[in-house]
Scaffold this motif. Structure first.
Motif, PDB file in Angstrom:
ATOM      1  N   TYR A  11       0.832  -1.206   0.000  1.00  0.00           N
ATOM      2  CA  TYR A  11       0.000   0.000   0.000  1.00  0.00           C
ATOM      3  C   TYR A  11       0.868   1.257   0.000  1.00  0.00           C
ATOM      4  O   TYR A  11       0.582   2.220  -0.723  1.00  0.00           O
ATOM      5  N   PHE A  12       1.929   1.239   0.815  1.00  0.00           N
ATOM      6  CA  PHE A  12       2.848   2.388   0.858  1.00  0.00           C
ATOM      7  C   PHE A  12       3.459   2.635  -0.518  1.00  0.00           C
ATOM      8  O   PHE A  12       3.533   3.777  -0.991  1.00  0.00           O
ATOM      9  N   ARG A  13       3.882   1.560  -1.181  1.00  0.00           N
ATOM     10  CA  ARG A  13       4.529   1.690  -2.500  1.00  0.00           C
ATOM     11  C   ARG A  13       3.568   2.273  -3.531  1.00  0.00           C
ATOM     12  O   ARG A  13       3.948   3.138  -4.330  1.00  0.00           O
ATOM     13  N   VAL A  14       2.337   1.834  -3.523  1.00  0.00           N
ATOM     14  CA  VAL A  14       1.353   2.344  -4.475  1.00  0.00           C
ATOM     15  C   VAL A  14       1.046   3.812  -4.186  1.00  0.00           C
ATOM     16  O   VAL A  14       0.943   4.635  -5.107  1.00  0.00           O
ATOM     17  N   ILE A  15       0.930   4.173  -2.910  1.00  0.00           N
ATOM     18  CA  ILE A  15       0.691   5.578  -2.546  1.00  0.00           C
ATOM     19  C   ILE A  15       1.832   6.453  -3.058  1.00  0.00           C
ATOM     20  O   ILE A  15       1.609   7.520  -3.633  1.00  0.00           O
ATOM     21  N   GLU A  43       3.878   3.291   9.453  1.00  0.00           N
ATOM     22  CA  GLU A  43       4.699   4.359  10.033  1.00  0.00           C
ATOM     23  C   GLU A  43       4.915   4.140  11.529  1.00  0.00           C
ATOM     24  O   GLU A  43       6.021   4.372  12.045  1.00  0.00           O
ATOM     25  N   ASP A  44       3.888   3.661  12.234  1.00  0.00           N
ATOM     26  CA  ASP A  44       4.027   3.384  13.670  1.00  0.00           C
ATOM     27  C   ASP A  44       5.031   2.265  13.900  1.00  0.00           C
ATOM     28  O   ASP A  44       5.823   2.310  14.851  1.00  0.00           O
ATOM     29  N   MET A  45       5.001   1.244  13.028  1.00  0.00           N
ATOM     30  CA  MET A  45       5.926   0.133  13.183  1.00  0.00           C
ATOM     31  C   MET A  45       7.366   0.574  12.929  1.00  0.00           C
ATOM     32  O   MET A  45       8.290   0.200  13.647  1.00  0.00           O
ATOM     33  N   ILE A  46       7.539   1.430  11.913  1.00  0.00           N
ATOM     34  CA  ILE A  46       8.885   1.924  11.582  1.00  0.00           C
ATOM     35  C   ILE A  46       9.350   2.956  12.598  1.00  0.00           C
ATOM     36  O   ILE A  46      10.532   3.054  12.933  1.00  0.00           O
ATOM     37  N   GLY A  47       8.414   3.754  13.075  1.00  0.00           N
ATOM     38  CA  GLY A  47       8.749   4.782  14.056  1.00  0.00           C
ATOM     39  C   GLY A  47       9.103   6.118  13.448  1.00  0.00           C
ATOM     40  O   GLY A  47       9.609   7.008  14.138  1.00  0.00           O
ATOM     41  N   LYS A  48       8.815   6.273  12.148  1.00  0.00           N
ATOM     42  CA  LYS A  48       9.108   7.529  11.466  1.00  0.00           C
ATOM     43  C   LYS A  48       8.030   7.805  10.429  1.00  0.00           C
ATOM     44  O   LYS A  48       7.484   6.874   9.838  1.00  0.00           O
ATOM     45  N   PRO A  49       7.721   9.085  10.187  1.00  0.00           N
ATOM     46  CA  PRO A  49       6.779   9.405   9.102  1.00  0.00           C
ATOM     47  C   PRO A  49       7.412   9.135   7.741  1.00  0.00           C
ATOM     48  O   PRO A  49       8.596   9.407   7.531  1.00  0.00           O
ATOM     49  N   LEU A  50       6.624   8.603   6.816  1.00  0.00           N
ATOM     50  CA  LEU A  50       7.111   8.297   5.477  1.00  0.00           C
ATOM     51  C   LEU A  50       6.740   9.382   4.472  1.00  0.00           C
ATOM     52  O   LEU A  50       7.328   9.463   3.396  1.00  0.00           O
ATOM     53  N   PHE A  51       5.754  10.183   4.819  1.00  0.00           N
ATOM     54  CA  PHE A  51       5.313  11.281   3.952  1.00  0.00           C
ATOM     55  C   PHE A  51       5.162  12.551   4.777  1.00  0.00           C
ATOM     56  O   PHE A  51       4.950  12.503   5.992  1.00  0.00           O
ATOM     57  N   ASN A  55       1.483  21.659   0.262  1.00  0.00           N
ATOM     58  CA  ASN A  55       0.496  22.185  -0.693  1.00  0.00           C
ATOM     59  C   ASN A  55      -0.491  21.107  -1.147  1.00  0.00           C
ATOM     60  O   ASN A  55      -0.732  20.892  -2.323  1.00  0.00           O
ATOM     61  N   ARG A  56      -1.025  20.410  -0.164  1.00  0.00           N
ATOM     62  CA  ARG A  56      -2.014  19.350  -0.397  1.00  0.00           C
ATOM     63  C   ARG A  56      -1.460  18.148  -1.148  1.00  0.00           C
ATOM     64  O   ARG A  56      -2.218  17.320  -1.649  1.00  0.00           O
ATOM     65  N   LYS A  57      -0.156  18.055  -1.233  1.00  0.00           N
ATOM     66  CA  LYS A  57       0.471  16.904  -1.874  1.00  0.00           C
ATOM     67  C   LYS A  57       1.244  16.097  -0.838  1.00  0.00           C
ATOM     68  O   LYS A  57       1.765  16.647   0.136  1.00  0.00           O
ATOM     69  N   MET A  58       1.317  14.784  -1.059  1.00  0.00           N
ATOM     70  CA  MET A  58       2.081  13.906  -0.174  1.00  0.00           C
ATOM     71  C   MET A  58       3.473  13.724  -0.762  1.00  0.00           C
ATOM     72  O   MET A  58       3.630  13.222  -1.882  1.00  0.00           O
ATOM     73  N   VAL A  59       4.473  14.166  -0.021  1.00  0.00           N
ATOM     74  CA  VAL A  59       5.861  14.114  -0.483  1.00  0.00           C
ATOM     75  C   VAL A  59       6.637  13.180   0.434  1.00  0.00           C
ATOM     76  O   VAL A  59       6.513  13.242   1.662  1.00  0.00           O
ATOM     77  N   LEU A  60       7.433  12.316  -0.156  1.00  0.00           N
ATOM     78  CA  LEU A  60       8.219  11.367   0.635  1.00  0.00           C
ATOM     79  C   LEU A  60       9.241  12.090   1.510  1.00  0.00           C
ATOM     80  O   LEU A  60       9.910  13.019   1.064  1.00  0.00           O
ATOM     81  N   THR A  61       9.339  11.651   2.741  1.00  0.00           N
ATOM     82  CA  THR A  61      10.410  12.123   3.617  1.00  0.00           C
ATOM     83  C   THR A  61      11.696  11.371   3.257  1.00  0.00           C
ATOM     84  O   THR A  61      11.699  10.480   2.398  1.00  0.00           O
ATOM     85  N   GLU A  62      12.779  11.717   3.941  1.00  0.00           N
ATOM     86  CA  GLU A  62      14.024  10.990   3.702  1.00  0.00           C
ATOM     87  C   GLU A  62      13.849   9.511   4.032  1.00  0.00           C
ATOM     88  O   GLU A  62      14.312   8.634   3.292  1.00  0.00           O
ATOM     89  N   ALA A  63      13.159   9.231   5.147  1.00  0.00           N
ATOM     90  CA  ALA A  63      12.884   7.839   5.513  1.00  0.00           C
ATOM     91  C   ALA A  63      11.978   7.186   4.477  1.00  0.00           C
ATOM     92  O   ALA A  63      12.135   6.000   4.152  1.00  0.00           O
ATOM     93  N   GLY A  64      11.027   7.962   3.948  1.00  0.00           N
ATOM     94  CA  GLY A  64      10.121   7.436   2.934  1.00  0.00           C
ATOM     95  C   GLY A  64      10.847   7.062   1.657  1.00  0.00           C
ATOM     96  O   GLY A  64      10.557   6.031   1.036  1.00  0.00           O
TER      97      GLY A  64
END
Length: 292
Positions: A11-15, A43-51, A55-64
């Motif tokens: 699901y994360f990959r498709v998002i 994200e809870d399992m990893i312990g870091k936000p992935l996005f 501006n209303r867009k989801m952008v990958l974080t460094e961890a993402g």
């Protein structure tokens, strides 16, 4: 120990690939709240936000970005495992998939296929196409080997290549150019040529040869497709330089051999890509196949 949930990873990959939850939900045919919940659990399992939202867009974080690299590799290996194991277990013979560039002589492809049959029981599929397409297919492990008349791009670090043939090159032209045989190669000066494209190793070798011989040719057309080179030359567009093997393959009556270019060869490369589960026929061919 925490276990990775592959549904969450999918699901994360498709998002990430679709650029947002709405489009991912549509593709996966899931509700947006369900998808948001699944992402939150990952994200809870990893312990870091992935996005992060910009501006209303989801952008990958460094961890993402790091997680997406791992996700792509995990699913690539999964696809490779299924493909290789199915090929090995569904029949008593291995399925070998070979890509060949348009410019590789058919006799070279034939030699590779015959060598494959000597190595072991196999079914051979042959895909012809352009270099960038075939290199992508090889990198994605959708084909096992590629025959090319130029080495892989430098950025393709996971590819292995070896030179398997050096084919002598001669100049050919329609009947109107046949008189150029008499004072060859000086007779080529000022003549129109149908040339391979600039990314071709042969193109650079030709230019080097012409420079050494103090010959200036006029580029009339450029193409990497040897069939098109022959067609253009046969219709008087200009002379063309091709491996003698390529001409022998088709026995082109409309093209006359003007002369061989001393020291100029067309090199053919056999390539494979690094993979966890090797195709045994492909691995053996990388070691033993050569026309030198």
């Amino acid at each position: 120990m925490q276990w990775l949930n592959y549904h969450h990873l999918l699901y994360f990959r498709v998002i990430a690939n679709e650029g947002g939850i709405a489009r991912a939900a549509e593709k996966l045919r899931l509700g947006q709240p369900t998808l948001s919940s699944q992402l939150k659990q990952l994200e809870d399992m990893i312990g870091k936000p992935l996005f992060e939202r910009r501006n209303r867009k989801m952008v990958l974080t460094e961890a993402g970005r790091a997680a997406l690299d791992y996700a792509n590799e995990i699913f690539r290996l999964g696809d490779e495992m299924i493909e290789v194991l199915q090929d090995r277990t569904s029949q008593n013979q291995t399925h070998l998939q070979v890509g060949a560039l348009d410019g590789v002589p058919k006799s070279v492809i034939l030699s590779l296929v015959l060598e494959a049959y000597k190595v072991g029981p196999c079914t051979v599929s042959i895909l012809e196409g352009k270099g960038d397409e075939l290199f992508r297919e090889l990198a994605a492990h959708r084909i096992d080997l590629v025959l090319s008349n130029y080495p892989p791009p430098a950025e393709q670090k996971q590819m292995f290549a070896k030179s398997v043939a050096k084919l002598p090159v001669a100049v050919y032209g329609s009947k109107q150019f046949q008189s150029l045989e008499k004072s060859f190669p000086k007779s080529l000066d000022g003549k129109a040529f149908v040339l391979p494209t600039m990314h071709s190793r042969l193109r650079h070798d030709l230019e080097h040869y012409f420079k050494l011989q103090n010959i200036q040719v006029l580029p009339a057309a450029e193409t990497q497709d040897t069939s098109l080179q022959r067609l253009l030359a046969a219709n008087g567009i200009g002379l063309t330089a091709l491996s003698e093997v390529a001409i022998e393959d088709v026995r082109d009556k409309d093209l006359k051999r003007i002369g061989r270019l001393s020291g100029v060869h067309e090199e053919v490369w056999l390539m494979s890509a690094q993979r966890k589960l090797e195709n045994p026929i492909a691995a053996k061919l990388m070691k033993v196949f050569s026309l030198r």
